[in-house]
Design an enzyme around this catalytic site. Structure first.
Site, PDB file in Angstrom:
ATOM      1  N   ARG A  63       0.809  -1.224   0.000  1.00 55.96           N
ATOM      2  CA  ARG A  63       0.000   0.000   0.000  1.00 55.96           C
ATOM      3  C   ARG A  63       0.839   1.270   0.000  1.00 55.96           C
ATOM      4  O   ARG A  63       0.431   2.300  -0.547  1.00 55.96           O
ATOM      5  CB  ARG A  63      -0.937  -0.013   1.220  1.00 55.96           C
ATOM      6  CG  ARG A  63      -1.573   1.335   1.522  1.00 55.96           C
ATOM      7  CD  ARG A  63      -2.754   1.260   2.466  1.00 55.96           C
ATOM      8  NE  ARG A  63      -2.495   0.519   3.683  1.00 55.96           N
ATOM      9  CZ  ARG A  63      -1.727   0.949   4.701  1.00 55.96           C
ATOM     10  NH1 ARG A  63      -1.088   2.089   4.612  1.00 55.96           N
ATOM     11  NH2 ARG A  63      -1.586   0.223   5.780  1.00 55.96           N
ATOM     12  N   TYR A 116     -14.992  20.846  -9.859  1.00 56.46           N
ATOM     13  CA  TYR A 116     -15.727  19.581 -10.016  1.00 56.46           C
ATOM     14  C   TYR A 116     -16.671  19.400  -8.817  1.00 56.46           C
ATOM     15  O   TYR A 116     -16.259  19.590  -7.655  1.00 56.46           O
ATOM     16  CB  TYR A 116     -14.662  18.492 -10.055  1.00 56.46           C
ATOM     17  CG  TYR A 116     -15.114  17.086 -10.287  1.00 56.46           C
ATOM     18  CD1 TYR A 116     -15.822  16.734 -11.426  1.00 56.46           C
ATOM     19  CD2 TYR A 116     -14.776  16.080  -9.376  1.00 56.46           C
ATOM     20  CE1 TYR A 116     -16.185  15.418 -11.643  1.00 56.46           C
ATOM     21  CE2 TYR A 116     -15.130  14.762  -9.593  1.00 56.46           C
ATOM     22  CZ  TYR A 116     -15.845  14.443 -10.725  1.00 56.46           C
ATOM     23  OH  TYR A 116     -16.199  13.147 -10.939  1.00 56.46           O
ATOM     24  N   ASP A 190      -6.863  21.596 -10.286  1.00 55.85           N
ATOM     25  CA  ASP A 190      -7.352  20.376 -10.931  1.00 55.85           C
ATOM     26  C   ASP A 190      -7.020  20.517 -12.414  1.00 55.85           C
ATOM     27  O   ASP A 190      -7.614  21.333 -13.120  1.00 55.85           O
ATOM     28  CB  ASP A 190      -8.858  20.243 -10.693  1.00 55.85           C
ATOM     29  CG  ASP A 190      -9.414  18.925 -11.227  1.00 55.85           C
ATOM     30  OD1 ASP A 190      -8.869  18.424 -12.240  1.00 55.85           O
ATOM     31  OD2 ASP A 190     -10.391  18.414 -10.654  1.00 55.85           O
ATOM     32  N   LYS A 215      -9.323   9.768 -16.660  1.00 59.91           N
ATOM     33  CA  LYS A 215      -9.790  10.376 -17.893  1.00 59.91           C
ATOM     34  C   LYS A 215      -8.811  10.084 -19.040  1.00 59.91           C
ATOM     35  O   LYS A 215      -8.727   8.978 -19.499  1.00 59.91           O
ATOM     36  CB  LYS A 215     -10.012  11.876 -17.671  1.00 59.91           C
ATOM     37  CG  LYS A 215     -10.888  12.187 -16.446  1.00 59.91           C
ATOM     38  CD  LYS A 215     -12.338  11.803 -16.643  1.00 59.91           C
ATOM     39  CE  LYS A 215     -13.155  11.770 -15.361  1.00 59.91           C
ATOM     40  NZ  LYS A 215     -13.222  13.021 -14.622  1.00 59.91           N
TER      41      LYS A 215
END
Ligand SMILES: *Cc1c(COP(=O)(O)O)cnc(C)c1O
Length: 402
Positions: A63, A116, A190, A215
């Site tokens: 992790r 967003y 962003d 994206k």
């Protein structure tokens, strides 16, 4: 460390992205780093357990970092020309962790009104409950940001072009003004629309550039991935520590897909741009369209900043039509052959999405018409135009026969 030995700083961007983060010599000659599926990492001796040095990029536990995440982070830092990146399981996780990493109770955070929507939900919910004062500002504010800064302002969060309505922000004016007022304030952005490729915020005074790699980087609508790229080593360390403490990490298969997508990002982007512009110019001539919101076309708020600061456009933009009854809008969008209707974007396929900024914005009330967002995929542009034309025909029939 993973650099190709022949890599030189003079290589062009597309070339650098082919090499970034790869290490065939360490993985049996394989061109791509295989997905590193591991949680437990075994230490052969107590001495090696005791002497683990996190700075060596050794792997201690899956992790906290592994060859898949290291490679992806190295490549994303190369893409955005930053000091280092932190990978996340989604773009939202990159955003929320970045905001938490640099704030504490009593701080003031300024967020562009066009951020967003899930960024706003987080800020209004968890961030506000942690005692952080959140304020939204007009994305077109430029150096007027000066008037909103308070003694406890810690973060200014930008998104350019803005979600849904595509206002391009004057990022250099904002970073210059903020830095002059208080160099300790962290400016984040962003940068998903630019995919880190069309705009380089870290070269314009931004400290943390965040992307939903879901994206364009992954690029095929089949992975969930985020990255935050830092200009400064101390910011990177702070963000990495927050990510580890919050348990934020990306899955190895998604990291693999992100790295694979990155290799063809510049090539795909050229086609997304071209098709988006063909559709945008066609739409601009349509009588139904009241306003285009394509950063690379005149009339889009901040178009002049796009021209000055960006090296190109992606395939995501919007147009407005006069308000129409919902059933008429449904007649238009339900019958598309090539445009799918759904959230997200950046894949190879075209998308259409009616959206309603009026329900989200608070600093600048939405005064536009019916907003329809398009993602220009990699289909033939003429097929997409025929699809849109048939959609406008269905809209006209529905409006004539209510
Ligand atoms: C999709 C999107 C995100 C969130 O990305 P996920 O990877 O889905 O969490 C963040 N910012 C923008 C601008 C986006 O479009």
């Amino acid at each position: 460390m993973n650099r190709h030995p022949d890599d030189s700083p003079a290589d062009a961007e597309a070339t650098r992205l082919i090499h970034a983060g790869r290490a065939p010599d360490r993985f049996g000659g394989a061109v791509n780093i295989p997905p590193f599926r591991a949680s437990t990492i075994l230490f052969p001796t107590l001495a090696e357990l005791d002497n683990y040095d996190p700075k060596m990029r050794a792997v201690r536990y899956g992790r906290t970092g592994n060859p898949s995440s290291h490679a992806f982070e190295e490549a994303m830092a190369e893409l955005e020309q930053g000091h280092g990146a932190v990978s996340f399981g989604s773009g939202v996780q990159a955003i929320t962790t970045s905001l938490l990493a640099f704030t504490r109770q009593g701080d003031h955070v300024l967020i562009a009104d066009t951020a967003y929507a899930p960024t706003r939900s987080f800020a209004n919910g968890i961030l506000a409950r942690a005692g952080i004062v959140v304020e939204y500002f007009d994305p077109c504010i430029g150096d007027g940001i000066r008037n909103l800064l308070r003694p406890r302002t810690r973060v200014v969060f930008l998104e350019s072009p803005g979600s849904l309505s595509f206002e391009v922000q004057d990022v250099p004016a904002i970073t210059r003004t903020v830095a002059a007022a208080d160099p300790e304030i962290i400016v984040m952005i962003d940068n998903t629309w630019a995919a880190g490729l069309l705009f380089r915020p870290l070269l314009h005074g931004v400290h943390v550039s965040i992307q939903s790699a879901t994206k364009y980087v992954a690029g095929h609508s089949d992975a969930s991935l985020g990255a935050a790229i830092c200009a400064r080593p101390d910011h990177w360390l702070r963000l990495k520590k927050a990510a580890v403490e919050l348990g934020a990490c990306a899955g190895p298969d998604d990291l693999f897909l992100g790295l694979r997508g990155l290799r063809s990002l510049p090539t795909r982007m050229r086609q997304h741009q071209e098709t988006g512009l063909v559709l945008g110019r066609w739409l601009a001539q349509r009588p139904e369209v009241t306003r285009m919101r394509h950063p690379a076309l005149p009339g889009c708020p901040g178009h002049e900043y796009w021209k000055r600061d960006f090296t190109g456009a992606c395939g995501l933009f919007a147009f407005e039509i006069a308000p129409v009854p919902r059933p008429a809008l449904a007649a238009m969008v339900d019958g598309m052959r090539h445009f799918g209707m759904g959230y997200s974007w950046g894949g190879f396929e075209s998308l259409i999405l009616p959206s309603t900024p009026n329900s989200i914005r608070t600093a600048v009330p939405w005064d536009g018409g019916e907003l329809i967002r398009l993602h220009a995929g990699l289909e033939d542009p003429e097929d997409l135009i025929r699809d849109l034309e048939a959609g406008f025909d269905r809209l006209a029939v529905a409006l004539a026969n209510p």
